[in-house]
Structure formats: structure tokens, C-alpha cells
Design an enzyme around this catalytic site. Structure first.
Site, mmCIF file in Angstrom:
data_model
loop_
_atom_site.group_PDB
_atom_site.id
_atom_site.type_symbol
_atom_site.label_atom_id
_atom_site.label_comp_id
_atom_site.label_asym_id
_atom_site.label_seq_id
_atom_site.Cartn_x
_atom_site.Cartn_y
_atom_site.Cartn_z
ATOM 1 N N ASP A 135 -6.939 4.365 -4.575
ATOM 2 C CA ASP A 135 -7.601 4.221 -3.278
ATOM 3 C C ASP A 135 -8.242 5.603 -3.057
ATOM 4 O OD1 ASP A 135 -7.695 2.188 -0.863
ATOM 5 O OD2 ASP A 135 -7.419 4.118 0.079
ATOM 6 N N LYS B 25 0.854 -1.190 0.000
ATOM 7 C CA LYS B 25 0.000 0.000 0.000
ATOM 8 C C LYS B 25 0.884 1.232 0.000
ATOM 9 C CE LYS B 25 -4.471 0.896 0.185
ATOM 10 N NZ LYS B 25 -5.606 0.014 -0.178
HETATM 11 N N1 GLU Z 1 -7.388 0.305 -2.953
HETATM 12 C C1 GLU Z 1 -8.119 -0.882 -3.287
HETATM 13 C C2 GLU Z 1 -8.137 -1.807 -2.096
HETATM 14 O O1 GLU Z 1 -8.175 -1.346 -0.979
HETATM 15 C C3 GLU Z 1 -7.683 -1.510 -4.580
HETATM 16 C C4 GLU Z 1 -6.260 -1.917 -4.673
HETATM 17 C C5 GLU Z 1 -5.847 -2.419 -6.048
HETATM 18 O O2 GLU Z 1 -6.654 -2.452 -6.971
HETATM 19 O O3 GLU Z 1 -4.671 -2.782 -6.164
HETATM 20 O O4 GLU Z 1 -8.182 -3.007 -2.203
#
Ligand code: GLU
Length: 442
Positions: free
Chosen positions: A165, A125
Site C-alpha cells: 500500500d 489491513k
Molecule cells: N493496498 C491495495 C488495496 O488497497 C492492495 C491490497 C492487496 O493487494 O492485497 O487494495
């Protein structure tokens, strides 16, 4: 002291001042206890010590200029948490609240969520404390390019694949992708959530919201219930909220609330999504405008959507947005099911309240995994240099969400209580990653 307690203590001591990260770690460690106790192999391989310590934590300066010509500085993050089952994968969050604790909790949760999808993606992340609210197009572009100038050194299609996100959507991904390409001179699927003209996947925008409703539908059916005719309260008005509302309405439910950081709307006739999409996706405005445009709606600038009587609650805004008081109100008003669209939107006390009241509760790691699952499908399409139809992707998403429900429910039955989906999701997600870690040695 048990192995789990020892690890909890040492994680707490080494990560002081990181409450969100500890909240996420505690929830996992406490619920996987039956698995850890059943086999000494986990302790022998120090699996818990390793899974709670990121592989790599990158923090960097992001300088950019505002429209007045002032030089500004924000802090950028990328936490590469675990790549036992695939390249690091997870979104980038741009929000003033972003700090190390928040990015680490999100990265930690991503490990188990990504594992549950059944696809080969590890957990990571990133993001920044940059506040996109009120920024001009040029300021956003300048920030995104500067952010990627450093991030590009650390990522790659087979290394680490960021996505959106909170605060990062198609526009920001586009600017970041363009900058990555300029720096590296490679055209590869290094980011997901890309635009459809340059390698994005159909149904990625809808995926988290649709997936949330698909899994809630699975959970209701397993309990002999039907979503059709149910009233739904949704918080948030971003990607997740909008497409959860669209799918819930398509399956015959009535969605009556949406919110943003300023306030919330209640529309007794059911939310008109064309209006919400125009406000949020086109004009980038505030949800307040909904009540100015739709006669049947009322706007509240204080309190939360959870005071509205509903059968299904879908928190789709942000972490810890639903606390024990909100849970008590929902329970008093006869809520049937809760599905977490945001990451960790319910506090620990709220989850305990729902579970002791016997409510159907689907935690974020399972409930919102549809987004990252379709990101993994975007990676597959990029590798194949092919583009699938909306129908193909949506059918795969439906199958993946059904698979997640089954894995979660089977693990709950085997190790906890049949409807303890919190334990089920954590255990099912953990087992695959732990086996891969053990198989690969240190
Ligand atoms: N931010 C999204 C999550 O919390 C998607 C992450 C992604 O597609 O890599 O899963």
C-alpha cells in the site's frame, strides 16, 4: 430507532476518536439501507454489529536501529477484519499518519472491495507509523525485518495475506518475504506484490492503475461516451497514479497532472511517463524534478491538481485528498467523470456534490479493486506453482473490472438510482459477505 441507526450509534460510541473509520462505516451503513430494510434476516443475525467489529486487532512494537546506531520504536498494526469469504487480504501502509482509525477504515473498505472482485478473499489491513521518506536502504531493511518478526506469527497463505500500500512496494515486500521465510521455513504465497523471480505475478504492479482506467472506460461507455481525446487530471505519483496515466494515454486520453506530498506538476503537452518513472521508481525523487527536466511543465508547491480543467479526475494519492471545494471547482470546470484510485480519496461532502451535479462517480471499492484482484491471481498462481503471462493476467483483470462494473451497476439499478455507483458497490460487496456470514453461523 432503526436497526441501522442503533448500530451506527453503538459503533460511534465504541470507536470514539476514529474519524476515518466512522466515515467509512457511515457511508456503507447509509447506502445499504434498502437491503437491510428489505429483510429481517440481517438484524436477526446481527450482521451489521459483526461486520463493523474486526475479528482481531493486532498492535505491536517495532524496534529498529537507524544509521547512527540509535534504537527507534514504531507501532505496527494488522487488523484482521472479516474472513467470511476467504483469508484476510489487504495491504500494509507505511506512513507517519498511520493510526488505528486509518488502518481500520482501510480494513473495513477492503471487505467490500475484495468481495466485489468475485474472488475468495476476506478483508484486512496493516502497517505502521514508520516514515520511509529519507530512510537509507539499510534502515528500510531493518525496519521491514523487525516488522515481519512479529507479523509472521499472525499470517499465512491460508490465513492472512498482506501486500503493498502507500510506502510498501516491491523492495519492502522482498525484505518482509525473506524474513517470513527465515522464521517459518516455508515457501508459500504469504505476501503478494512479490518480485517476479520469487513468485510475483506479471501485471501486479500495473493492476490498480490499469483496473481503474478499465472501469472508468466501462462507466463512460455505458453513458455513451469515449475516453479517447479526454483530458485527465491525476493526483499522486505512486504505483496507482503512474499506471493509470499509462493506460489512460494508451486509450487516447491526455494526462496533464501528477503530484506528491510536496507539490504538483501540470504539463500541457501531456505527462511524459518515462520521466516520472525515472524520478519515482529509479531515483525515488520528488515530482518537482519533472518540471526541471520537461520544458512544457510547470510546478506548483501549493494548491492541488483539481484546479486544472479536465474531463476525468482520478484521485490516486490518499484519503480525503479531494474535498467539497475541489469538487465544486471540478464541477465548474465541466468534469465528466471521477474514478477513485486511492482509498476514500473524496470526502463525503465531495461525493455528495458530484452526485447531485449528476457526474459519473466510481468509488474506490470498485474503482481500485484491480490491484487486490491481481493479488488474488498471484495467490492462485502460487498455489498452482505456475506463472501466467502478462497477457493472461491483464485479460483476466479486464474481465474482472467489467464484472465489477456490471455488479455495481445492477445493484444500483435494483436498490438505488441507475448511476449511483456508491450505493451499487457497497450493496453488491455487502450482499456476498453477508450471505456467507449468515450461512456459516456465528
Ligand atoms: N493496498 C491495495 C488495496 O488497497 C492492495 C491490497 C492487496 O493487494 O492485497 O487494495
Amino acid at each position: 430507532m432503526s436497526y441501522i441507526e442503533e448500530v451506527r450509534e453503538s459503533v460511534a460510541a465504541r470507536n470514539a476518536g476514529q474519524p476515518e473509520f466512522m466515515q467509512a462505516v457511515d457511508e456503507v451503513l447509509l447506502t445499504i439501507k434498502p437491503v437491510i430494510d428489505s429483510d429481517p434476516v440481517y438484524k436477526h443475525n446481527a450482521v451489521l454489529e459483526r461486520i463493523t467489529e474486526p475479528d482481531r486487532q493486532i498492535m505491536f512494537r517495532v524496534p529498529w536501529t537507524d544509521d547512527k546506531g540509535n534504537m527507534r520504536v514504531n507501532r505496527g498494526y494488522r487488523i484482521q477484519f472479516n474472513n467470511a469469504i476467504g483469508p484476510y487480504k489487504g495491504g500494509l501502509r507505511l506512513h507517519p499518519s498511520v493510526n488505528l482509525s486509518i488502518i481500520k477504515f482501510l480494513g473495513f473498505e477492503q471487505i467490500f472491495k475484495n468481495s466485489l472482485t468475485g474472488l475468495p478473499i476476506g478483508g484486512g489491513k496493516g502497517g505502521s507509523d514508520f516514515d520511509p521518506k529519507g530512510k537509507s536502504e539499510r534502515e528500510i531493511r531493518d525496519f521491514c525485518q523487525s516488522f515481519m518478526t512479529e507479523l509472521a506469527r499472525h499470517i499465512g497463505a491460508d490465513v492472512d495475506v498482506p501486500a503493498g500500500d502507500i510506502g510498501v512496494g516491491g523492495r519492502e515486500i522482498g525484505y518482509m518475504y525473506g524474513q517470513y521465510k527465515r522464521i517459518k521455513n516455508v515457501y508459500e504465497g504469504v505476501l503478494t506484490g512479490k518480485g517476479l523471480t520469487y513468485g510475483g505475478s506479471l501485471a501486479r504492479t500495473e493492476a490498480t492503475g490499469y483496473g481503474l482506467v478499465y472501469i472508468v472506460d466501462n462507466m463512460l461507455r455505458a453513458d455513451g461516451k469515449d475516453i479517447k481525446g479526454m483530458t485527465v487530471a491525476i493526483s499522486g505519483s505512486g504505483n496507482v497514479a503512474i499506471y493509470a496515466a499509462q493506460k489512460a494515454a494508451a486509450l487516447g486520453a491526455k494526462v496533464v497532472t501528477m503530484s506528491d506530498s510536496n507539490g504538483w506538476v501540470y504539463d500541457k503537452n501531456g505527462i511524459n511517463l518515462d520521466v516520472v518513472r525515472d524520478i519515482k521508481e529509479v531515483k525515488r525523487g520528488r515530482i518537482k524534478e519533472y518540471a526541471e527536466r520537461v520544458k512544457s511543465a510547470e510546478y506548483h508547491d501549493s494548491g492541488k491538481v483539481w484546479v486544472v480543467k479536465c474531463d476525468i479526475a482520478l484521485p490516486c494519492a490518499t484519503q480525503n485528498e479531494l474535498d467539497e471545494n475541489d469538487a465544486a471547482t471540478l464541477i465548474k470546470n465541466g468534469v465528466t467523470a471521477i474514478g477513485e484510485g486511492a482509498n476514500m480519496p473524496s470526502t463525503t461532502a465531495a461525493i455528495n456534490a458530484f452526485q447531485s451535479a449528476g457526474k459519473l462517480f466510481m468509488p474506490a471499492k470498485a474503482a481500485n479493486a484491480g490491484g487486490v484482484a491481481v493479488s488474488a491471481l498471484e495467490m492462485s498462481q502460487n498455489s498452482q506453482r505456475l506463472a501466467w503471462t502478462f497477457q493472461e493476467v491483464d485479460d483476466k483483470l479486464k474481465g474482472i473490472m467489467k464484472g465489477i462494473f456490471e455488479k455495481t451497476s445492477d445493484a444500483a439499478k435494483a436498490y438505488a438510482k441507475a448511476t449511483d455507483y456508491v450505493s451499487g458497490a457497497n450493496i453488491a460487496g455487502f450482499l456476498k459477505v453477508a450471505q456467507a456470514m449468515i450461512a456459516q453461523g456465528v
